[in-house]
Design an enzyme around this catalytic site. Structure first.
Site, mmCIF file in Angstrom:
data_model
loop_
_atom_site.group_PDB
_atom_site.id
_atom_site.type_symbol
_atom_site.label_atom_id
_atom_site.label_comp_id
_atom_site.label_asym_id
_atom_site.label_seq_id
_atom_site.Cartn_x
_atom_site.Cartn_y
_atom_site.Cartn_z
ATOM 1 N N VAL A 116 1.417 6.258 1.941
ATOM 2 C CA VAL A 116 2.528 7.186 1.670
ATOM 3 C C VAL A 116 1.956 8.362 0.874
ATOM 4 O O VAL A 116 0.951 8.222 0.189
ATOM 5 C CB VAL A 116 3.679 6.502 0.891
ATOM 6 C CG1 VAL A 116 4.316 5.421 1.738
ATOM 7 C CG2 VAL A 116 3.187 5.933 -0.437
ATOM 8 N N HIS A 133 12.427 4.406 0.417
ATOM 9 C CA HIS A 133 11.615 4.179 1.615
ATOM 10 C C HIS A 133 11.098 2.754 1.711
ATOM 11 O O HIS A 133 10.561 2.358 2.744
ATOM 12 C CB HIS A 133 10.437 5.156 1.652
ATOM 13 C CG HIS A 133 9.477 5.022 0.508
ATOM 14 N ND1 HIS A 133 9.707 5.602 -0.719
ATOM 15 C CD2 HIS A 133 8.309 4.362 0.391
ATOM 16 C CE1 HIS A 133 8.709 5.317 -1.536
ATOM 17 N NE2 HIS A 133 7.850 4.559 -0.881
ATOM 18 N N HIS A 153 5.123 -4.366 -2.153
ATOM 19 C CA HIS A 153 6.226 -3.812 -1.364
ATOM 20 C C HIS A 153 5.971 -4.111 0.104
ATOM 21 O O HIS A 153 4.874 -4.524 0.485
ATOM 22 C CB HIS A 153 6.366 -2.296 -1.597
ATOM 23 C CG HIS A 153 5.132 -1.533 -1.231
ATOM 24 N ND1 HIS A 153 4.125 -1.257 -2.126
ATOM 25 C CD2 HIS A 153 4.732 -0.995 -0.048
ATOM 26 C CE1 HIS A 153 3.159 -0.580 -1.523
ATOM 27 N NE2 HIS A 153 3.506 -0.411 -0.259
ATOM 28 N N HIS A 155 6.430 -3.146 4.427
ATOM 29 C CA HIS A 155 6.592 -2.169 5.506
ATOM 30 C C HIS A 155 6.975 -2.910 6.777
ATOM 31 O O HIS A 155 6.426 -3.974 7.081
ATOM 32 C CB HIS A 155 5.280 -1.411 5.759
ATOM 33 C CG HIS A 155 4.852 -0.525 4.634
ATOM 34 N ND1 HIS A 155 5.208 0.798 4.538
ATOM 35 C CD2 HIS A 155 4.099 -0.793 3.540
ATOM 36 C CE1 HIS A 155 4.687 1.321 3.442
ATOM 37 N NE2 HIS A 155 3.999 0.367 2.816
ATOM 38 N N HIS A 185 2.173 -5.223 1.003
ATOM 39 C CA HIS A 185 1.085 -4.594 0.262
ATOM 40 C C HIS A 185 1.172 -5.005 -1.205
ATOM 41 O O HIS A 185 2.211 -4.817 -1.842
ATOM 42 C CB HIS A 185 1.159 -3.067 0.367
ATOM 43 C CG HIS A 185 0.851 -2.540 1.722
ATOM 44 N ND1 HIS A 185 1.094 -1.226 2.094
ATOM 45 C CD2 HIS A 185 0.298 -3.146 2.800
ATOM 46 C CE1 HIS A 185 0.709 -1.063 3.349
ATOM 47 N NE2 HIS A 185 0.225 -2.207 3.807
#
Length: 219
Positions: A158, A46, A72, A74, A91
């Site tokens: 998440v 993801h 990571h 998004h 993040h």
């Protein structure tokens, strides 16, 4: 991505509305003490994550040390500014000795390439399902571009959407190239090209803004 959750009250991300923000210069400058350390990059399906394997330093919030773990991306951004959603959000995840989580978020719009992503670009373009060794990566290469930041308490974005997360969102919107965003989207598994969670209700939570040179009451 599906979110099957119990009733939670401190969810993230949120829309950072100027009318809800309280300027608080006493929050103080964000204290970072990062160090170059061995790191790997992994496709978690993801998202694309860089994880430090060595001691990569920490941030200090209200006297508590939060050790740097990973970062990571998004796309599009998860947090919005006065309803505006940007192209990318980074993040940077930290953990205290008491297992409390603190996340720094940086939002990006299209423009000049991001230098940190430029260094990782080849690895992201060629990543498979296995972890790739990056060698020494300096988290200090992640540029904030501003001392101003928003602060609120929310959750991971998440599952299991753990609450009690201390969020710090850099106020300045930085830039990233279209090619870099495309590489991140192309690398994740099918169905996760857009891996941003919708904004959640703020309810009565305070949103603070550290703005050292501001004396007014708005953002």
């Amino acid at each position: 991505m599906k979110f099957h959750l119990r009733t939670l009250k401190e969810l993230s991300p949120i829309d950072l509305l100027s009318e809800n923000v309280q300027v608080l210069p006493t929050l103080g400058k964000l204290k970072r003490d990062y160090k170059p350390a061995p790191a790997v990059v992994k496709n978690r399906g993801h998202d694309i994550t860089v994880r430090w394997k060595g001691e990569a330093g920490k941030i200090i919030i209200n006297g508590t040390d939060y050790k740097l773990l990973q970062c990571h991306w998004h796309s599009p951004s998860e947090h919005t500014f006065n309803g505006t959603r940007y192209e990318l959000e980074l993040h940077i995840v930290h953990l205290s000795a008491h297992r409390k989580i603190a996340v720094i978020a940086i939002v990006y719009k299209y423009g000049r390439p991001d230098r940190f992503l430029t260094r990782l670009f080849h690895h992201i373009e060629t990543i498979g399902n296995e972890e790739k060794i990056l060698g020494i990566v300096n988290p200090g290469d992640i540029k904030f571009g501003s001392r101003k930041y928003y602060r609120y308490v929310g959750s991971l974005t998440v599952p299991p959407c753990t609450e009690g997360v201390v969020w710090t969102i850099v106020k300045k919107v930085r830039t990233v190239s279209r090619k870099q965003v495309k590489a991140l989207k192309d690398a994740v598994h099918d169905g996760f090209e857009a891996n941003a969670r919708p904004t959640q209700r703020l309810d009565e939570r305070p949103v603070l803004l550290y703005a050292p040179r501001m004396t007014g009451g708005s953002a």
